[in-house]
Design a protein around this motif. Structure first.
Motif, PDB file in Angstrom:
ATOM      1  N   ILE A  25      13.509 -14.457  -6.838  1.00 21.54           N
ATOM      2  CA  ILE A  25      12.333 -13.811  -7.425  1.00 21.54           C
ATOM      3  C   ILE A  25      12.078 -14.470  -8.777  1.00 21.54           C
ATOM      4  N   GLU A  26      11.028 -15.267  -8.857  1.00 22.65           N
ATOM      5  CA  GLU A  26      10.729 -16.006 -10.079  1.00 22.65           C
ATOM      6  C   GLU A  26       9.449 -15.540 -10.760  1.00 22.65           C
ATOM      7  N   GLN A  27       8.575 -14.861 -10.028  1.00 22.30           N
ATOM      8  CA  GLN A  27       7.333 -14.403 -10.634  1.00 22.30           C
ATOM      9  C   GLN A  27       7.577 -13.148 -11.476  1.00 22.30           C
ATOM     10  N   ASP A  28       6.625 -12.824 -12.344  1.00 20.63           N
ATOM     11  CA  ASP A  28       6.799 -11.700 -13.269  1.00 20.63           C
ATOM     12  C   ASP A  28       6.847 -10.358 -12.555  1.00 20.63           C
ATOM     13  N   ALA A  30       6.744  -8.700  -8.486  1.00 18.11           N
ATOM     14  CA  ALA A  30       6.713  -8.957  -7.049  1.00 18.11           C
ATOM     15  C   ALA A  30       6.941  -7.661  -6.281  1.00 18.11           C
ATOM     16  N   TYR A  31       6.346  -7.594  -5.077  1.00 20.12           N
ATOM     17  CA  TYR A  31       6.489  -6.420  -4.220  1.00 20.12           C
ATOM     18  C   TYR A  31       6.718  -6.887  -2.780  1.00 20.12           C
ATOM     19  N   TRP A  32       7.604  -6.206  -2.089  1.00 16.60           N
ATOM     20  CA  TRP A  32       7.803  -6.455  -0.656  1.00 16.60           C
ATOM     21  C   TRP A  32       8.232  -5.154   0.000  1.00 16.60           C
ATOM     22  N   GLU A  33       8.253  -5.153   1.324  1.00 12.59           N
ATOM     23  CA  GLU A  33       8.596  -3.949   2.069  1.00 12.59           C
ATOM     24  C   GLU A  33       9.696  -4.222   3.083  1.00 12.59           C
ATOM     25  N   TRP A  34      10.431  -3.162   3.397  1.00 10.77           N
ATOM     26  CA  TRP A  34      11.356  -3.159   4.522  1.00 10.77           C
ATOM     27  C   TRP A  34      10.872  -2.115   5.520  1.00 10.77           C
ATOM     28  N   VAL A 128       9.781  -2.198  -2.422  1.00 12.06           N
ATOM     29  CA  VAL A 128      10.573  -2.618  -3.584  1.00 12.06           C
ATOM     30  C   VAL A 128       9.658  -3.407  -4.514  1.00 12.06           C
ATOM     31  N   ALA A 129       9.570  -2.963  -5.762  1.00 12.01           N
ATOM     32  CA  ALA A 129       8.722  -3.622  -6.761  1.00 12.01           C
ATOM     33  C   ALA A 129       9.599  -4.057  -7.930  1.00 12.01           C
ATOM     34  N   VAL A 130       9.559  -5.346  -8.228  1.00 11.62           N
ATOM     35  CA  VAL A 130      10.397  -5.917  -9.291  1.00 11.62           C
ATOM     36  C   VAL A 130       9.514  -6.510 -10.373  1.00 11.62           C
ATOM     37  N   GLN A 131       9.766  -6.130 -11.608  1.00 17.43           N
ATOM     38  CA  GLN A 131       9.078  -6.763 -12.732  1.00 17.43           C
ATOM     39  C   GLN A 131      10.122  -7.365 -13.661  1.00 17.43           C
ATOM     40  N   GLN A 132       9.839  -8.548 -14.188  1.00 16.79           N
ATOM     41  CA  GLN A 132      10.810  -9.259 -15.009  1.00 16.79           C
ATOM     42  C   GLN A 132      10.336  -9.493 -16.433  1.00 16.79           C
ATOM     43  N   PHE A 202       1.668  -6.181  -9.115  1.00 15.38           N
ATOM     44  CA  PHE A 202       2.765  -6.538  -8.214  1.00 15.38           C
ATOM     45  C   PHE A 202       2.199  -7.254  -6.991  1.00 15.38           C
ATOM     46  N   GLY A 203       2.358  -8.568  -6.957  1.00 11.57           N
ATOM     47  CA  GLY A 203       1.887  -9.345  -5.824  1.00 11.57           C
ATOM     48  C   GLY A 203       2.998  -9.598  -4.830  1.00 11.57           C
ATOM     49  N   PRO A 204       2.663 -10.103  -3.644  1.00 15.97           N
ATOM     50  CA  PRO A 204       3.690 -10.421  -2.648  1.00 15.97           C
ATOM     51  C   PRO A 204       4.616 -11.522  -3.157  1.00 15.97           C
TER      52      PRO A 204
END
Length: 212
Positions: A25-28, A30-34, A128-132, A202-204
């Motif tokens: 995960i390198e972008q600021d 990101a969002y994905w789903e399970w 899952v949403a990740v911000q860095q 939050f983008g893919p």
């Protein structure tokens, strides 16, 4: 690298252990789903049942105890989040710990940046949403509803989308009918998302290529 006990078919994960996506995960943001596939325990979202207590996913989290007691209520709860890259030496060391009868902590088994979500049903969606940037944070959603008690507020380093299926989870849940086991499909394509991310920023996940 995923655990040798994990079964992979494209973006679908089965078996038991830790599974990691191939791309960090390198972008600021990101969002994905399970997407949960549990054939023996279907969920009927439109059955008109006003009593949703059996579907409540209450989790008592304590960030200060390294998540050691998360599975006291449900030892088969699946974990979602991120993990650092693993190699065969990591899994061999973990196997040795388990063979000696010791219980690995979340830090030792690679799930320290993950959270358990119990009582999942067929067709449930874990977001899952990740911000860095600013304050690094990992947020979790269940069928579009935020799970604030699961939020991870601080992390650092290169991490990968990850899921953890506890040993025995596929055979647990004796109330399931014709249980064919648990499988989870990672969805990184925005066109196939079933729910909304918590914010437009939050983008893919970019250039996601599969599961290690």
């Amino acid at each position: 690298m995923s655990a040798p006990t994990i079964g992979l078919q494209g973006f679908t994960v089965s078996g038991s252990g830790l599974a990691l996506a191939k791309i960090p995960i390198e972008q600021d943001a990101a969002y994905w789903e399970w997407h949960v596939d549990l054939p023996g325990l279907p969920r009927h979202p439109d059955d008109g049942d006003d009593n949703d207590e059996d579907r409540m996913h209450s989790i008592n989290m304590d960030d200060d105890n390294d998540n050691n007691n998360d599975n006291d209520e449900d030892p088969y709860a699946l974990k979602f989040g991120v993990a650092t890259r693993k190699d065969r030496h990591f899994y061999k060391s973990l196997e040795n710990v388990e063979e000696e009868g010791d219980e690995a902590s979340s830090r030792d088994d690679g799930t320290v940046l993950m959270r358990p979500i119990p009582n999942l049903r067929h067709n449930d969606v874990i977001g899952v949403a990740v911000q860095q940037s600013d304050l690094p944070m990992i947020q979790f959603l269940l069928n579009g509803e935020p799970l604030p008690e699961c939020t991870i507020n601080r992390f650092r380093g290169t991490v990968y989308p990850a899921v953890y299926i506890p040993p025995g989870a596929a055979e647990a849940g004796g109330d399931r009918i014709d249980d064919e086991g648990i499988s989870l499909t990672a969805e990184f394509d925005e066109d196939n998302f079933r729910e909304m991310s918590p914010h437009a920023r939050f983008g893919p996940l970019l250039t996601a290529r599969g599961i290690l």
